[in-house]
Design a protein around this motif. Structure first.
Motif, PDB file in Angstrom:
ATOM      1  N   GLU A  48       0.832  -1.204   0.000  1.00 32.59           N
ATOM      2  CA  GLU A  48       0.000   0.000   0.000  1.00 32.59           C
ATOM      3  C   GLU A  48       0.868   1.255   0.000  1.00 32.59           C
ATOM      4  OE1 GLU A  48      -3.112   0.102  -0.402  1.00 32.59           O
ATOM      5  OE2 GLU A  48      -3.952  -1.826   0.219  1.00 32.59           O
ATOM      6  N   ALA A  49       1.937   1.234   0.798  1.00 36.02           N
ATOM      7  CA  ALA A  49       2.819   2.398   0.887  1.00 36.02           C
ATOM      8  C   ALA A  49       3.520   2.664  -0.437  1.00 36.02           C
ATOM      9  CB  ALA A  49       3.842   2.191   1.999  1.00 36.02           C
ATOM     10  N   ARG A  50       3.960   1.605  -1.112  1.00 37.36           N
ATOM     11  CA  ARG A  50       4.631   1.796  -2.408  1.00 37.36           C
ATOM     12  C   ARG A  50       3.682   2.394  -3.429  1.00 37.36           C
ATOM     13  NH1 ARG A  50       6.587  -3.432  -1.303  1.00 37.36           N
ATOM     14  NH2 ARG A  50       8.696  -3.365  -0.423  1.00 37.36           N
ATOM     15  N   ARG A  64       1.686  10.644  -3.014  1.00 39.19           N
ATOM     16  CA  ARG A  64       0.520  11.056  -2.229  1.00 39.19           C
ATOM     17  C   ARG A  64       0.651  10.615  -0.778  1.00 39.19           C
ATOM     18  NH1 ARG A  64      -4.379  11.979  -4.997  1.00 39.19           N
ATOM     19  NH2 ARG A  64      -5.519  11.003  -3.301  1.00 39.19           N
ATOM     20  N   THR A  65       0.046  11.395   0.089  1.00 39.48           N
ATOM     21  CA  THR A  65      -0.103  11.025   1.492  1.00 39.48           C
ATOM     22  C   THR A  65      -1.580  10.768   1.746  1.00 39.48           C
ATOM     23  OG1 THR A  65       1.832  12.164   2.374  1.00 39.48           O
ATOM     24  CG2 THR A  65      -0.064  11.961   3.843  1.00 39.48           C
ATOM     25  N   GLY A  66      -1.890   9.682   2.467  1.00 37.37           N
ATOM     26  CA  GLY A  66      -3.287   9.381   2.718  1.00 37.37           C
ATOM     27  C   GLY A  66      -3.439   8.202   3.652  1.00 37.37           C
ATOM     28  N   THR A  67      -4.682   7.850   3.946  1.00 33.55           N
ATOM     29  CA  THR A  67      -4.978   6.726   4.821  1.00 33.55           C
ATOM     30  C   THR A  67      -5.486   5.546   4.007  1.00 33.55           C
ATOM     31  OG1 THR A  67      -7.200   7.581   5.233  1.00 33.55           O
ATOM     32  CG2 THR A  67      -5.492   8.182   6.808  1.00 33.55           C
ATOM     33  N   VAL A  68      -5.158   4.347   4.450  1.00 36.20           N
ATOM     34  CA  VAL A  68      -5.645   3.121   3.823  1.00 36.20           C
ATOM     35  C   VAL A  68      -6.080   2.172   4.932  1.00 36.20           C
ATOM     36  CG1 VAL A  68      -4.205   3.336   1.770  1.00 36.20           C
ATOM     37  CG2 VAL A  68      -3.333   2.109   3.759  1.00 36.20           C
ATOM     38  N   GLY A  69      -7.000   1.278   4.600  1.00 34.43           N
ATOM     39  CA  GLY A  69      -7.472   0.291   5.560  1.00 34.43           C
ATOM     40  C   GLY A  69      -7.055  -1.107   5.162  1.00 34.43           C
ATOM     41  N   ILE A  70      -6.576  -1.875   6.119  1.00 34.56           N
ATOM     42  CA  ILE A  70      -6.247  -3.281   5.891  1.00 34.56           C
ATOM     43  C   ILE A  70      -6.772  -4.086   7.074  1.00 34.56           C
ATOM     44  CG2 ILE A  70      -4.157  -2.701   4.592  1.00 34.56           C
ATOM     45  CD1 ILE A  70      -2.516  -3.600   7.028  1.00 34.56           C
ATOM     46  N   THR A 104      -6.251   0.960  10.426  1.00 32.96           N
ATOM     47  CA  THR A 104      -6.088   2.131   9.569  1.00 32.96           C
ATOM     48  C   THR A 104      -4.622   2.532   9.569  1.00 32.96           C
ATOM     49  OG1 THR A 104      -8.310   2.934  10.079  1.00 32.96           O
ATOM     50  CG2 THR A 104      -6.769   4.512   9.139  1.00 32.96           C
ATOM     51  N   LEU A 105      -4.087   2.725   8.377  1.00 26.71           N
ATOM     52  CA  LEU A 105      -2.709   3.165   8.228  1.00 26.71           C
ATOM     53  C   LEU A 105      -2.691   4.577   7.669  1.00 26.71           C
ATOM     54  CD1 LEU A 105      -1.111   0.055   6.453  1.00 26.71           C
ATOM     55  CD2 LEU A 105      -1.250   0.490   8.906  1.00 26.71           C
ATOM     56  N   LEU A 106      -1.868   5.426   8.252  1.00 25.20           N
ATOM     57  CA  LEU A 106      -1.545   6.702   7.638  1.00 25.20           C
ATOM     58  C   LEU A 106      -0.219   6.522   6.921  1.00 25.20           C
ATOM     59  CD1 LEU A 106      -1.895   9.766   7.154  1.00 25.20           C
ATOM     60  CD2 LEU A 106      -0.591  10.132   9.270  1.00 25.20           C
ATOM     61  N   VAL A 107      -0.237   6.711   5.614  1.00 22.37           N
ATOM     62  CA  VAL A 107       0.984   6.596   4.810  1.00 22.37           C
ATOM     63  C   VAL A 107       1.417   7.999   4.405  1.00 22.37           C
ATOM     64  CG1 VAL A 107       2.062   5.628   2.759  1.00 22.37           C
ATOM     65  CG2 VAL A 107       0.294   4.330   3.959  1.00 22.37           C
ATOM     66  N   GLU A 108       2.558   8.423   4.927  1.00 25.92           N
ATOM     67  CA  GLU A 108       3.126   9.722   4.559  1.00 25.92           C
ATOM     68  C   GLU A 108       4.267   9.493   3.576  1.00 25.92           C
ATOM     69  OE1 GLU A 108       3.599  12.654   7.881  1.00 25.92           O
ATOM     70  OE2 GLU A 108       3.265  10.854   9.087  1.00 25.92           O
ATOM     71  N   THR A 109       4.277  10.280   2.517  1.00 26.99           N
ATOM     72  CA  THR A 109       5.306  10.102   1.501  1.00 26.99           C
ATOM     73  C   THR A 109       6.160  11.351   1.371  1.00 26.99           C
ATOM     74  OG1 THR A 109       3.947  10.915  -0.344  1.00 26.99           O
ATOM     75  CG2 THR A 109       3.798   8.556   0.209  1.00 26.99           C
ATOM     76  N   ARG A 130       3.252  15.421  -2.493  1.00 33.33           N
ATOM     77  CA  ARG A 130       3.930  16.015  -1.348  1.00 33.33           C
ATOM     78  C   ARG A 130       5.441  15.965  -1.537  1.00 33.33           C
ATOM     79  NH1 ARG A 130       2.943  16.793   4.025  1.00 33.33           N
ATOM     80  NH2 ARG A 130       0.921  15.809   3.867  1.00 33.33           N
ATOM     81  N   HIS A 131       6.090  17.058  -1.149  1.00 32.56           N
ATOM     82  CA  HIS A 131       7.533  17.057  -1.005  1.00 32.56           C
ATOM     83  C   HIS A 131       7.860  17.940   0.167  1.00 32.56           C
ATOM     84  CE1 HIS A 131       7.943  21.070  -2.868  1.00 32.56           C
ATOM     85  NE2 HIS A 131       6.930  20.679  -3.590  1.00 32.56           N
ATOM     86  N   ARG A 132       9.048  17.883   0.652  1.00 29.77           N
ATOM     87  CA  ARG A 132       9.311  18.443   1.969  1.00 29.77           C
ATOM     88  C   ARG A 132       9.172  19.956   2.012  1.00 29.77           C
ATOM     89  NH1 ARG A 132      14.634  20.143   3.257  1.00 29.77           N
ATOM     90  NH2 ARG A 132      16.021  20.202   1.476  1.00 29.77           N
ATOM     91  N   ASN A 133       9.369  20.664   0.892  1.00 31.55           N
ATOM     92  CA  ASN A 133       9.229  22.115   0.904  1.00 31.55           C
ATOM     93  C   ASN A 133       7.845  22.560   0.486  1.00 31.55           C
ATOM     94  OD1 ASN A 133      11.875  22.634   1.696  1.00 31.55           O
ATOM     95  ND2 ASN A 133      12.617  22.383  -0.399  1.00 31.55           N
TER      96      ASN A 133
END
Length: 386
Positions: free
Chosen positions: A167-169, A176-182, A194-199, A379-382
């Motif tokens: 899911e993270a890949r 994208r950053t978002g939530t997924v359910g497994i 629920t997972l929060l995946v931050e990229t 998303r990117h850090r700046n």
């Protein structure tokens, strides 16, 4: 959390434990998106924000409580919504709702978090998946995923790790950053987690073609928005770093040739923005013929309405379809009545932002459309998604 990676990476390098509060879910007119974070260290220093001011004090106090619990601290999931009694103290005056996960981070005991922050601070691609919903004993567990497949950390189960990594890949590939359910057992069903995946991905690119005064202002605006900006022009007397000090790169080359070479080298992606300010058909047409056939985020060209109609005829003669031409923003920018280079750059930047987020560009006064749109930016850090 990755939106404040620079500060948190420095704290990790110094071995300083801290508590981080991360927005993990939102509804209504919430001011910040999932992934926005506020962090507090043992000395009381704070960085970041979870609400733009509405509930910062309450979240700050919660961070201090979790941090003071030391190694025995358990992650805390707290909901904040509108409060009729005292909206600014304990609720969101905007009327939205947010769920915030607060957890203590000891860099030595959380190498996956430290590595994720290091990657984001250096502009490298990485994703961190944390459990933000499910059994209390699993809250806050994290997994770092690299684009090449490397994984650091565990969510407590091999199958669960494999599912979360996949899911993270997927989100990392889209930036994208978002939530997924497994399922808790790693399946797509069963007891939910629920997972929060931050990229974190490298900054998106803005390619500005045409070494004119309007381009100098647009380069500054692009840098302000967090783009890695390249200025390209075939005329060496005009395309100089001295004239464009805010550009990350100044390239002397024929625009269409440079764009094609960057595409062939794999240095363009679906976040790339192309702004054509050359005002010369011999540069514009070959360049737009290539750009409009690419899956780029935005392609705009400067010129009058008469120039635009002539440009469309030339591009049709070059073989472009109406579907391709519909992607062209020309005349470039929003109708702000702009006249100066700086005002024109603002007009162009505003159109790029509106297009990225699905905004209309219309005044918010008297409108009944959402203030915050659902389209998630890369998303990117700046340039955090907010």
């Amino acid at each position: 959390m990755l939106d404040i990676a620079d500060d948190l990476h420095r704290w990790c390098a110094q071995g300083r434990p801290f508590a981080v509060a991360t927005v993990v879910a939102t509804s209504g007119s919430a001011p910040r998106r999932p992934g926005a974070a506020l962090a507090v260290d043992a000395e009381g220093a704070a960085v970041g924000s979870v609400s733009g001011g509405c509930v910062e004090s309450a979240v700050y106090d919660l961070c201090q409580e979790v941090l003071a619990a030391g190694d025995q601290a358990r992650p805390v999931l707290r909901h904040f919504g509108y409060s009729d009694e005292d909206a600014f103290a304990v609720g969101l005056s905007c009327g939205g709702d947010i769920d915030v996960l607060v957890q203590r981070i000891d860099p030595a005991a959380a190498p996956e978090i430290a590595a994720a922050l290091a990657a984001a601070a250096s502009g490298e691609a990485a994703a961190v998946a944390r459990i933000t919903g499910g059994p209390a004993e699993l809250l806050g567990r994290a997994l770092l995923v690299r684009p090449e497949g490397a994984v650091l950390g565990t969510l407590g189960d091999e199958v669960r790790d494999a599912t979360a990594a996949a899911e993270a890949r997927s989100l990392l590939a889209a930036g994208r950053t978002g939530t997924v359910g497994i399922g808790a057992d790693g399946s797509r069903c069963g007891e939910p987690l629920t997972l929060l995946v931050e990229t974190s991905v490298p900054p998106p690119r803005m390619l500005v073609f045409g070494a004119i005064d309007f381009a100098a202002a647009l380069v500054r605006a692009g840098a302000f928005l967090g783009y890695r900006v390249t200025l390209c022009d075939a005329r060496p007397v005009f395309a100089t770093p001295r004239r464009f000090p805010d550009a990350d790169a100044v390239v002397v080359d024929w625009p269409h040739r440079y764009l094609a070479a960057e595409a062939d080298a794999g240095r363009l992606d679906a976040r790339t923005v192309v702004c054509v300010l050359t005002h010369d058909a011999k540069f514009d047409i070959p360049l737009l013929e290539i750009a409009l056939r690419m899956p780029l985020a935005y392609v705009g060209a400067m010129g009058s309405r008469r120039t635009h109609l002539d440009r469309l005829d030339r591009l049709r003669e070059a073989g472009l379809r109406d579907l391709d031409l519909a992607r062209l923003h020309s005349p470039i920018g929003l109708d702000l009545g702009a006249r100066t280079p700086e005002e024109t750059a603002l007009s162009i930047a505003a159109e790029i932002v509106a297009h990225r987020h699905g905004g209309t560009g219309a005044p918010l006064t008297g409108a009944h459309t959402p203030i915050h749109h659902d389209r998630e930016p890369a998303r990117h850090r700046n340039h955090p998604a907010a």
